[in-house]
Design an enzyme around this catalytic site. Sequence first.
Site, PDB file in Angstrom:
ATOM      1  N   GLY A  46      68.378  55.766  60.868  1.00  0.00           N
ATOM      2  CA  GLY A  46      68.883  54.420  61.508  1.00  0.00           C
ATOM      3  C   GLY A  46      70.261  54.538  61.451  1.00  0.00           C
ATOM      4  O   GLY A  46      70.904  54.753  60.649  1.00  0.00           O
ATOM      5  N   GLN A  51      77.992  49.505  61.979  1.00  0.00           N
ATOM      6  CA  GLN A  51      78.330  50.530  60.776  1.00  0.00           C
ATOM      7  C   GLN A  51      79.407  51.520  61.726  1.00  0.00           C
ATOM      8  O   GLN A  51      80.092  52.175  60.742  1.00  0.00           O
ATOM      9  CB  GLN A  51      77.048  51.273  60.456  1.00  0.00           C
ATOM     10  N   CYS A  91      71.345  53.178  52.472  1.00  0.00           N
ATOM     11  CA  CYS A  91      72.198  52.937  53.482  1.00  0.00           C
ATOM     12  C   CYS A  91      73.247  53.644  53.682  1.00  0.00           C
ATOM     13  O   CYS A  91      74.001  53.969  52.552  1.00  0.00           O
ATOM     14  CB  CYS A  91      72.667  51.492  53.361  1.00  0.00           C
ATOM     15  N   LEU A  92      73.464  54.081  54.759  1.00  0.00           N
ATOM     16  CA  LEU A  92      74.800  55.050  55.083  1.00  0.00           C
ATOM     17  C   LEU A  92      76.136  54.562  54.880  1.00  0.00           C
ATOM     18  O   LEU A  92      77.162  55.273  54.484  1.00  0.00           O
ATOM     19  CB  LEU A  92      74.538  55.621  56.399  1.00  0.00           C
ATOM     20  N   HIS A 133      66.076  46.360  58.599  1.00  0.00           N
ATOM     21  CA  HIS A 133      67.505  46.692  57.797  1.00  0.00           C
ATOM     22  C   HIS A 133      68.715  47.007  59.129  1.00  0.00           C
ATOM     23  O   HIS A 133      69.853  46.039  58.733  1.00  0.00           O
ATOM     24  CB  HIS A 133      67.175  48.117  57.345  1.00  0.00           C
ATOM     25  N   GLU A 134      68.326  47.643  60.094  1.00  0.00           N
ATOM     26  CA  GLU A 134      69.503  47.660  61.196  1.00  0.00           C
ATOM     27  C   GLU A 134      69.919  46.267  61.883  1.00  0.00           C
ATOM     28  O   GLU A 134      70.787  45.911  61.994  1.00  0.00           O
ATOM     29  CB  GLU A 134      68.898  48.823  62.159  1.00  0.00           C
ATOM     30  N   HIS A 137      72.061  44.527  59.820  1.00  0.00           N
ATOM     31  CA  HIS A 137      73.628  45.140  60.094  1.00  0.00           C
ATOM     32  C   HIS A 137      74.251  44.112  61.154  1.00  0.00           C
ATOM     33  O   HIS A 137      75.289  43.738  61.263  1.00  0.00           O
ATOM     34  CB  HIS A 137      73.507  46.658  60.272  1.00  0.00           C
TER      35      HIS A 137
HETATM   36  O1  K1U Z   1      71.494  51.587  58.131  1.00  0.00           O
HETATM   37  C1  K1U Z   1      71.767  52.854  57.659  1.00  0.00           C
HETATM   38  O2  K1U Z   1      72.657  52.980  56.978  1.00  0.00           O
HETATM   39  C2  K1U Z   1      70.594  53.945  57.850  1.00  0.00           C
HETATM   40  C3  K1U Z   1      69.690  53.919  56.586  1.00  0.00           C
HETATM   41  C4  K1U Z   1      68.197  53.070  57.324  1.00  0.00           C
HETATM   42  C5  K1U Z   1      67.190  52.929  56.132  1.00  0.00           C
HETATM   43  C6  K1U Z   1      66.639  53.722  55.211  1.00  0.00           C
HETATM   44  C7  K1U Z   1      65.707  53.355  54.417  1.00  0.00           C
HETATM   45  C8  K1U Z   1      65.270  52.009  54.509  1.00  0.00           C
HETATM   46  C9  K1U Z   1      65.672  51.103  55.367  1.00  0.00           C
HETATM   47  C10 K1U Z   1      66.882  51.555  56.339  1.00  0.00           C
HETATM   48  C11 K1U Z   1      69.254  55.421  56.181  1.00  0.00           C
HETATM   49  O3  K1U Z   1      69.172  56.230  56.892  1.00  0.00           O
HETATM   50  S1  K1U Z   1      69.788  55.795  54.600  1.00  0.00           S
HETATM   51  C12 K1U Z   1      69.336  57.616  54.493  1.00  0.00           C
HETATM   52  C13 K1U Z   1      67.673  57.628  54.571  1.00  0.00           C
HETATM   53  O4  K1U Z   1      67.020  56.957  54.286  1.00  0.00           O
HETATM   54  C14 K1U Z   1      67.072  58.885  54.689  1.00  0.00           C
HETATM   55  C15 K1U Z   1      67.983  60.248  55.122  1.00  0.00           C
HETATM   56  C16 K1U Z   1      67.544  61.474  55.201  1.00  0.00           C
HETATM   57  C17 K1U Z   1      66.114  61.799  55.461  1.00  0.00           C
HETATM   58  C18 K1U Z   1      65.224  60.476  55.270  1.00  0.00           C
HETATM   59  C19 K1U Z   1      65.875  59.494  55.002  1.00  0.00           C
HETATM   60 ZN    ZN Z   2      72.358  50.269  56.525  1.00  0.00          ZN
END
Ligand code: K1U
Ligand code: ZN
Length: 167
Positions: A46, A51, A91-92, A133-134, A137
């Site tokens: 996401g 972000q 979270c990225l 979560h998004e 943000h």
């Molecule tokens: O908002 C963001 O920064 C994105 C975030 C979204 C998220 C992940 C987990 C729970 C709630 C919201 C991410 O994508 S973190 C990376 C991640 O979860 C992932 C990366 C590669 C493959 C699978 C998952």
């Molecule tokens: Zn996030």
Amino acid sequence: MAILKILQYPDERLHTVAAPVTEVTGKTRTLIQNMAETMYAAPGIGLAATQVDVHERIIVIDISETHDQLHTLINPEIIAHHGALEYEEGCLSVPGIYGKVKRAESVTISALNAEGKPFTLEASGLLAICIQHEMDHLEGKVFVEYWSAFKLSRVLAKIKKRQRSAM
Ligand code: K1U
Ligand code: ZN
């Protein structure tokens, strides 16, 4: 298409409340394409416009392993929610930090798609978690801010230490 720079916590710009999109234009669609490319490249499931330092209510999500189920949510609103679920989130904007947050187990949202057409979506499990979560943000809230002041101070110390060793 372009890979956009993702703001890193505790950048203050992550606390900006995003404004509603008043018109879905070609510029909006280019931003959505670039956000999707950035999310897939990261990799993540996401990304909110906040972000990438664009303070408009736009989210992209794809929880599929095949990267072919992109959801674009413009001006999303939660119109119903049920249950509760604790999930280990990432979270990225806060790389390397993972932890549990309690969210609704399922949500129904209304939003506009990339063509500016209204739709509703019922989501449960990981998709529901990611939507919430998004949407946080877009309100300027980062998932670590659900945690206690003590736990958050440890997260900030870890980030500062990492920044120092990267210099
Ligand atoms: O908002 C963001 O920064 C994105 C975030 C979204 C998220 C992940 C987990 C729970 C709630 C919201 C991410 O994508 S973190 C990376 C991640 O979860 C992932 C990366 C590669 C493959 C699978 C998952
Ligand atoms: Zn996030």
